[in-house]
Design a protein around this motif. Structure first.
Motif, mmCIF file in Angstrom:
data_model
loop_
_atom_site.group_PDB
_atom_site.id
_atom_site.type_symbol
_atom_site.label_atom_id
_atom_site.label_comp_id
_atom_site.label_asym_id
_atom_site.label_seq_id
_atom_site.Cartn_x
_atom_site.Cartn_y
_atom_site.Cartn_z
ATOM 1 N N SER A 122 1.718 3.279 -6.113
ATOM 2 C CA SER A 122 2.582 2.111 -6.233
ATOM 3 C C SER A 122 3.142 1.674 -4.889
ATOM 4 C CB SER A 122 3.770 2.423 -7.152
ATOM 5 O OG SER A 122 3.331 2.699 -8.451
ATOM 6 N N ARG A 123 3.306 0.371 -4.742
ATOM 7 C CA ARG A 123 3.875 -0.218 -3.528
ATOM 8 C C ARG A 123 5.326 -0.606 -3.782
ATOM 9 N NH1 ARG A 123 2.900 -6.005 -1.278
ATOM 10 N NH2 ARG A 123 3.763 -5.785 0.808
ATOM 11 N N PHE A 124 6.189 -0.273 -2.828
ATOM 12 C CA PHE A 124 7.616 -0.577 -2.904
ATOM 13 C C PHE A 124 8.042 -1.306 -1.638
ATOM 14 C CE2 PHE A 124 6.815 3.022 -5.555
ATOM 15 C CZ PHE A 124 7.600 2.809 -6.669
ATOM 16 N N LEU A 125 8.964 -2.247 -1.780
ATOM 17 C CA LEU A 125 9.534 -2.986 -0.654
ATOM 18 C C LEU A 125 11.049 -2.962 -0.747
ATOM 19 C CD1 LEU A 125 7.402 -6.282 -0.646
ATOM 20 C CD2 LEU A 125 7.182 -4.352 0.932
ATOM 21 N N ARG A 126 11.701 -3.190 0.399
ATOM 22 C CA ARG A 126 13.143 -3.419 0.377
ATOM 23 C C ARG A 126 13.365 -4.896 0.076
ATOM 24 N NH1 ARG A 126 16.465 0.730 2.319
ATOM 25 N NH2 ARG A 126 15.400 2.100 3.776
ATOM 26 N N ASP A 127 14.233 -5.169 -0.870
ATOM 27 C CA ASP A 127 14.599 -6.535 -1.227
ATOM 28 C C ASP A 127 16.123 -6.585 -1.239
ATOM 29 O OD1 ASP A 127 14.026 -9.231 -2.152
ATOM 30 O OD2 ASP A 127 14.781 -8.567 -4.101
ATOM 31 N N ASN A 128 16.694 -7.370 -0.329
ATOM 32 C CA ASN A 128 18.162 -7.417 -0.188
ATOM 33 C C ASN A 128 18.751 -6.021 -0.004
ATOM 34 O OD1 ASN A 128 18.404 -10.258 -0.392
ATOM 35 N ND2 ASN A 128 18.136 -10.082 -2.610
ATOM 36 N N GLY A 129 18.056 -5.188 0.780
ATOM 37 C CA GLY A 129 18.552 -3.856 1.099
ATOM 38 C C GLY A 129 18.251 -2.777 0.075
ATOM 39 N N GLN A 130 17.668 -3.137 -1.071
ATOM 40 C CA GLN A 130 17.386 -2.166 -2.138
ATOM 41 C C GLN A 130 15.881 -2.006 -2.311
ATOM 42 O OE1 GLN A 130 20.105 -0.652 -3.400
ATOM 43 N NE2 GLN A 130 21.177 -1.998 -1.994
ATOM 44 N N TRP A 131 15.443 -0.786 -2.587
ATOM 45 C CA TRP A 131 14.028 -0.559 -2.877
ATOM 46 C C TRP A 131 13.695 -1.135 -4.239
ATOM 47 C CZ3 TRP A 131 10.807 0.560 0.753
ATOM 48 C CH2 TRP A 131 11.223 1.297 1.863
ATOM 49 N N VAL A 132 12.541 -1.815 -4.319
ATOM 50 C CA VAL A 132 12.053 -2.357 -5.586
ATOM 51 C C VAL A 132 10.553 -2.082 -5.705
ATOM 52 C CG1 VAL A 132 13.810 -4.161 -5.877
ATOM 53 C CG2 VAL A 132 11.730 -4.670 -4.584
ATOM 54 N N TYR A 133 10.114 -1.942 -6.942
ATOM 55 C CA TYR A 133 8.692 -1.761 -7.237
ATOM 56 C C TYR A 133 8.007 -3.114 -7.114
ATOM 57 C CZ TYR A 133 4.497 -1.307 -10.117
ATOM 58 O OH TYR A 133 3.206 -1.335 -10.579
ATOM 59 N N VAL A 134 6.828 -3.143 -6.469
ATOM 60 C CA VAL A 134 6.077 -4.385 -6.327
ATOM 61 C C VAL A 134 4.871 -4.387 -7.252
ATOM 62 C CG1 VAL A 134 4.825 -5.916 -4.762
ATOM 63 C CG2 VAL A 134 6.835 -4.667 -3.948
ATOM 64 N N SER A 135 3.956 -3.433 -7.045
ATOM 65 C CA SER A 135 2.707 -3.424 -7.807
ATOM 66 C C SER A 135 1.908 -2.180 -7.435
ATOM 67 C CB SER A 135 1.876 -4.670 -7.475
ATOM 68 O OG SER A 135 1.465 -4.632 -6.118
ATOM 69 N N PRO A 136 0.836 -1.928 -8.177
ATOM 70 C CA PRO A 136 -0.081 -0.873 -7.742
ATOM 71 C C PRO A 136 -0.763 -1.294 -6.439
ATOM 72 C CG PRO A 136 -0.521 -1.498 -10.028
ATOM 73 C CD PRO A 136 0.430 -2.507 -9.462
ATOM 74 N N VAL A 137 -1.073 -0.324 -5.595
ATOM 75 C CA VAL A 137 -1.877 -0.592 -4.405
ATOM 76 C C VAL A 137 -3.308 -0.806 -4.895
ATOM 77 C CG1 VAL A 137 -2.753 0.392 -2.239
ATOM 78 C CG2 VAL A 137 -0.379 0.815 -2.947
ATOM 79 N N PRO A 138 -3.951 -1.920 -4.516
ATOM 80 C CA PRO A 138 -5.334 -2.139 -4.957
ATOM 81 C C PRO A 138 -6.228 -0.981 -4.520
ATOM 82 C CG PRO A 138 -4.463 -4.113 -3.916
ATOM 83 C CD PRO A 138 -3.469 -3.007 -3.678
ATOM 84 N N PRO A 139 -7.174 -0.559 -5.364
ATOM 85 C CA PRO A 139 -8.044 0.572 -5.009
ATOM 86 C C PRO A 139 -8.745 0.400 -3.664
ATOM 87 C CG PRO A 139 -8.349 -0.012 -7.307
ATOM 88 C CD PRO A 139 -7.457 -1.056 -6.698
ATOM 89 N N GLU A 140 -9.146 -0.822 -3.309
ATOM 90 C CA GLU A 140 -9.842 -1.057 -2.023
ATOM 91 C C GLU A 140 -8.906 -0.725 -0.865
ATOM 92 O OE1 GLU A 140 -9.206 -4.287 -3.980
ATOM 93 O OE2 GLU A 140 -10.450 -3.098 -5.296
ATOM 94 N N ALA A 141 -7.641 -1.138 -0.949
ATOM 95 C CA ALA A 141 -6.675 -0.863 0.106
ATOM 96 C C ALA A 141 -6.387 0.625 0.188
ATOM 97 C CB ALA A 141 -5.388 -1.647 -0.149
#
Length: 147
Positions: A122-141
């Protein structure tokens, strides 16, 4: 792994072991995130708290910790699905100095008495200072990072 025959999720009390697998009570571990008392300091802790939210059917928490660009409008829980364990296989990034991180995991569950699992990176990003779940990492990546 535990198997449940009941159609409803087992009640998780504050003093019960946390579903995420850490050696802490639900109250002192993921429960504090679910109640909004604190936020997850790393993508791994967010992943664990989101797994626990699935286990206790906390849709509000799951939606609150989902990136706005990929967040669904609502969530439905399968009453026949029981979450039975979480394995963290690896992480990247996610420190206080990062804005992005990944968590590879296997989430175990039982559905109508049959054991199964979900494997995801899974990919996570900071959004307004908080960690949030984005999506699965594509298998190719995923493959290109290990090459």
């Amino acid at each position: 792994m535990a198997r449940y025959s009941a159609r409803r999720q087992p009640a998780i009390t504050d003093s019960a072991p946390c579903p995420c697998g850490r050696e802490a009570t639900y109250r002192d571990c993921c429960g504090s995130f679910h109640r909004g008392e604190t936020t997850a300091p790393t993508p791994e802790r967010l992943m664990r708290s989101r797994y626990s939210a699935f286990a206790v059917h906390d849709a509000a928490y799951l939606l609150r910790t989902w990136h706005p660009a990929t967040r669904p409008s609502d969530l439905d829980f399968d009453p026949d699905q029981q979450w039975t364990g979480l394995e963290i296989l690896g992480t990247t990034g996610g420190s206080a100095f990062h804005t992005e991180g990944t968590v590879e995991f296997i989430a175990h569950y039982s559905e109508q008495g049959h054991a199964d699992s979900q494997h995801e990176n899974s990919r996570f990003l900071r959004d307004n200072g908080q960690w949030v779940y984005v999506s699965p990492v594509p298998p190719e990546a995923d493959r290109s990072r290990t090459s």
